[in-house]
Design an enzyme around this catalytic site. Sequence first.
Site: not given
Length: 252
Positions: A139, A153
């Site tokens: 990401s 995350y």
Amino acid sequence: MSTILITGASSGLGAEMARQLAAKGHDLALCARRTDRLDELSDEILRAHPDRRVAVRALDVTDDDAVFRVFGEFAEQLGRIDKVIVNAGLGKGARIGTGGYAANRATAMTNFVGALAQTEAAMEIFREQQAGHLVMVSSMAAMRGMPKEIATYAATKAAVAHLAEGLRTELYGTPLAKTVKVTVLYPGYIISEMNDYAKPTSPLMATTEDGVKAMVKAIEKQVADACVPPLPWGPLSLVMKHAPLPVLKRMI
């Protein structure tokens, strides 16, 4: 064409990758927890591309034994696995120290420990075949430590990127490096089930179809790493990595 295993394939980026890769002629091994959605996706793909092979299995990537078993079953059923896309993940979380440990732990176990199991299982197959392509979905949040609810995350996505890059470093200079490739994808803001409340109202937000199109292009080129879509995320990655903390806080 190749046979591609995608985890977390029941929705979002995983499901759209399956659609686009099937359209390009690839056979698919699709797994996720929600088999009803996998069956619907398989039916959709086979209606559009009757000559494709699509195998489906239920898989919770936090079940270590199941990861190795399912990957092995796919390889046996389809003859070989040419690419594994480590895509399954969670996006939930809470600010550190506010009582949300359970959510943060679930994200960490799925996104990192689950990815480690998938990487181990994939590499066992690739080492036996002496060929393969590991694709790790990280990401843009991995570029820098992120605050608040996405802190855990972002940390997991940095960890899986380093895991894949470490494997690439291990293979470098060995005979296996010629036949086993490692790609790390850094998606930016792409609409998916994880953020389906969002709308593409700015240049930073891509539709699922356009975002995955950039991901598939990078996968087929077997690049070492790619920010996707490349614009604006390629240039922004440099800003995110090197901006002073006060600037970064204003950006995020």
